[in-house]
Design a protein around this motif. Structure first.
Motif, PDB file in Angstrom:
ATOM      1  N   UNK A 187       0.836  -1.191   0.000  1.00 26.50           N
ATOM      2  CA  UNK A 187       0.000   0.000   0.000  1.00 26.50           C
ATOM      3  C   UNK A 187       0.877   1.249   0.000  1.00 26.50           C
ATOM      4  N   UNK A 188       0.482   2.226  -0.819  1.00 29.14           N
ATOM      5  CA  UNK A 188       1.087   3.556  -0.775  1.00 29.14           C
ATOM      6  C   UNK A 188       0.047   4.501  -0.200  1.00 29.14           C
ATOM      7  N   UNK A 189       0.455   5.251   0.826  1.00 31.57           N
ATOM      8  CA  UNK A 189      -0.371   6.312   1.386  1.00 31.57           C
ATOM      9  C   UNK A 189       0.324   7.619   1.035  1.00 31.57           C
ATOM     10  N   UNK A 190      -0.384   8.463   0.282  1.00 32.66           N
ATOM     11  CA  UNK A 190       0.184   9.733  -0.170  1.00 32.66           C
ATOM     12  C   UNK A 190      -0.555  10.881   0.488  1.00 32.66           C
ATOM     13  N   UNK A 191       0.155  11.721   1.195  1.00 34.57           N
ATOM     14  CA  UNK A 191      -0.431  12.946   1.737  1.00 34.57           C
ATOM     15  C   UNK A 191      -0.257  14.011   0.664  1.00 34.57           C
ATOM     16  N   UNK A 192      -1.388  14.495   0.161  1.00 40.37           N
ATOM     17  CA  UNK A 192      -1.398  15.506  -0.894  1.00 40.37           C
ATOM     18  C   UNK A 192      -2.407  16.579  -0.505  1.00 40.37           C
ATOM     19  N   UNK A 193      -2.560  17.574  -1.343  1.00 41.86           N
ATOM     20  CA  UNK A 193      -3.617  18.568  -1.169  1.00 41.86           C
ATOM     21  C   UNK A 193      -3.953  19.133  -2.533  1.00 41.86           C
ATOM     22  N   UNK A 194      -4.897  20.046  -2.574  1.00 44.11           N
ATOM     23  CA  UNK A 194      -5.373  20.583  -3.844  1.00 44.11           C
ATOM     24  C   UNK A 194      -4.538  21.748  -4.364  1.00 44.11           C
ATOM     25  N   UNK A 233       5.284   4.029   1.742  1.00 37.20           N
ATOM     26  CA  UNK A 233       5.086   2.769   1.037  1.00 37.20           C
ATOM     27  C   UNK A 233       5.239   1.587   1.980  1.00 37.20           C
ATOM     28  N   UNK A 234       4.196   0.772   2.072  1.00 37.95           N
ATOM     29  CA  UNK A 234       4.160  -0.371   2.995  1.00 37.95           C
ATOM     30  C   UNK A 234       4.147  -1.688   2.232  1.00 37.95           C
ATOM     31  N   UNK A 235       4.731  -2.718   2.837  1.00 37.81           N
ATOM     32  CA  UNK A 235       4.693  -4.046   2.235  1.00 37.81           C
ATOM     33  C   UNK A 235       3.383  -4.756   2.603  1.00 37.81           C
ATOM     34  N   UNK A 245       9.917  -3.128  -6.102  1.00 32.69           N
ATOM     35  CA  UNK A 245      10.827  -3.952  -5.298  1.00 32.69           C
ATOM     36  C   UNK A 245      10.105  -4.491  -4.070  1.00 32.69           C
ATOM     37  N   UNK A 246       9.315  -3.649  -3.404  1.00 28.34           N
ATOM     38  CA  UNK A 246       8.545  -4.083  -2.229  1.00 28.34           C
ATOM     39  C   UNK A 246       7.556  -5.174  -2.624  1.00 28.34           C
ATOM     40  N   UNK A 247       6.873  -5.005  -3.745  1.00 29.43           N
ATOM     41  CA  UNK A 247       5.896  -5.999  -4.203  1.00 29.43           C
ATOM     42  C   UNK A 247       6.554  -7.340  -4.466  1.00 29.43           C
ATOM     43  N   UNK A 248       7.774  -7.326  -4.978  1.00 30.73           N
ATOM     44  CA  UNK A 248       8.467  -8.573  -5.330  1.00 30.73           C
ATOM     45  C   UNK A 248       9.196  -9.208  -4.160  1.00 30.73           C
ATOM     46  N   UNK A 249       9.728  -8.382  -3.252  1.00 30.85           N
ATOM     47  CA  UNK A 249      10.580  -8.927  -2.189  1.00 30.85           C
ATOM     48  C   UNK A 249      10.095  -8.651  -0.772  1.00 30.85           C
ATOM     49  N   UNK A 250       9.167  -7.711  -0.617  1.00 28.75           N
ATOM     50  CA  UNK A 250       8.725  -7.309   0.714  1.00 28.75           C
ATOM     51  C   UNK A 250       9.635  -6.284   1.367  1.00 28.75           C
ATOM     52  N   UNK A 251      10.741  -5.963   0.706  1.00 20.48           N
ATOM     53  CA  UNK A 251      11.728  -5.039   1.256  1.00 20.48           C
ATOM     54  C   UNK A 251      11.906  -3.843   0.317  1.00 20.48           C
ATOM     55  N   UNK A 252      12.032  -2.650   0.899  1.00 17.71           N
ATOM     56  CA  UNK A 252      12.280  -1.450   0.112  1.00 17.71           C
ATOM     57  C   UNK A 252      13.758  -1.195  -0.053  1.00 17.71           C
ATOM     58  N   UNK A 253      14.117  -0.309  -0.976  1.00 22.29           N
ATOM     59  CA  UNK A 253      15.521   0.034  -1.185  1.00 22.29           C
ATOM     60  C   UNK A 253      16.095   0.737   0.041  1.00 22.29           C
ATOM     61  N   UNK A 254      17.320   0.460   0.357  1.00 20.86           N
ATOM     62  CA  UNK A 254      17.963   1.070   1.529  1.00 20.86           C
ATOM     63  C   UNK A 254      18.349   2.514   1.264  1.00 20.86           C
TER      64      UNK A 254
END
Length: 185
Positions: A38-45, A125-127, A160-169
Motif C-alpha cells: 500500500x502507498x499512502x500519499x499525503x497531498x492537497x489541492x 510505502x508499505x509491504x 521492489x517491495x511488491x516482489x521482495x517485501x523489502x524497500x531500497x535502503x
C-alpha cells in the motif's frame, strides 16, 4: 519554504483509521491495500508541488495496482486557513483529475499526526505486512513538471517491495509544501 520529511523508518507499522472520502463514504485506510502493499500519499489541492506531479502520481497508482500495490491519498491541510483545500474543492480536484484511488479528508489531522506527515506530497510505502519500506520522493521533479523520463523512484521502490517485501535502503526524501496545521490543534 519547502518542507522535507525524514527518511524511512523501516518496519514501522501502518495505522488504520476510517476517513471520509470525496465520494461521501467512510474508508478504512488499510482496506485500500493490495495483496502486495500500500502507498499512502499525503497531498492537497493547492500545492504547486502536487499540481506539478498529479498526473504522474495517478500513472504510478495505476501501474502499482497491476503489481498488487494499493494506493490512497489523504489531505490533512487546515481548510479554514486554506479554503482551496476544503472538502468541496477536494471533490472537484479528484473529479477533474479522475483519481483512480480514494482521496480522503483528514479533517481533524489525527491521521497526518499519527503518520508524521510533513509535506505535500509525502509518500509512505508499505509491504504486504503493513511495514514501512519506502518514505521518499515520487521522482526528481519539484514545483515544475520535469522531463518525462525521470526515474520513477516511488514506482521502482514499490515494485521492489511488491516482489521482495523489502524497500531500497537508499531513498531520496520528498520535497513539498508543509502540511498546514490548525493553530489550536
Amino acid at each position: 519554504m519547502a518542507a522535507i520529511p525524514p527518511l524511512c523508518d523501516f518496519g514501522w507499522r501502518a495505522v488504520d483509521a476510517s476517513v471520509m472520502g470525496t465520494d461521501g463514504q467512510q474508508h478504512s485506510i488499510l482496506a485500500q491495500a493490495g495483496a502486495r502493499g500500500l502507498v499512502i500519499a499525503f497531498i492537497c489541492n493547492h500545492c504547486p508541488y502536487v499540481k506539478a506531479v498529479i498526473q504522474r502520481i495517478m500513472r504510478d497508482a495505476k501501474d502499482l495496482k497491476e503489481l498488487g500495490v494499493g494506493f490512497v491519498a489523504i489531505n490533512a491541510n487546515d481548510a479554514a486557513s486554506y479554503p482551496a483545500d476544503s472538502y468541496g474543492n477536494m471533490q472537484i480536484f479528484s473529479q477533474e483529475n479522475a483519481f483512480p484511488f480514494h482521496y480522503l479528508h483528514d479533517t481533524d489531522q489525527t491521521v497526518a499526526r499519527e503518520y508524521g506527515a510533513v509535506c505535500t506530497p509525502d509518500f509512505f510505502g508499505f509491504n504486504a505486512n503493513s511495514e514501512l519500506q519506502y518514505r521518499g520522493r515520487l521522482d526528481g521533479s519539484r514545483k515544475q513538471e520535469g522531463i518525462t523520463d525521470l526515474r520513477r523512484d516511488l514506482f521502482e521502490a514499490m515494485r521492489q517491495v511488491a516482489l521482495s517485501g523489502q524497500g531500497p535502503r537508499e531513498q531520496v526524501a520528498s520535497v513539498g509544501c508543509s502540511i498546514k496545521w490548525r493553530e489550536n490543534a
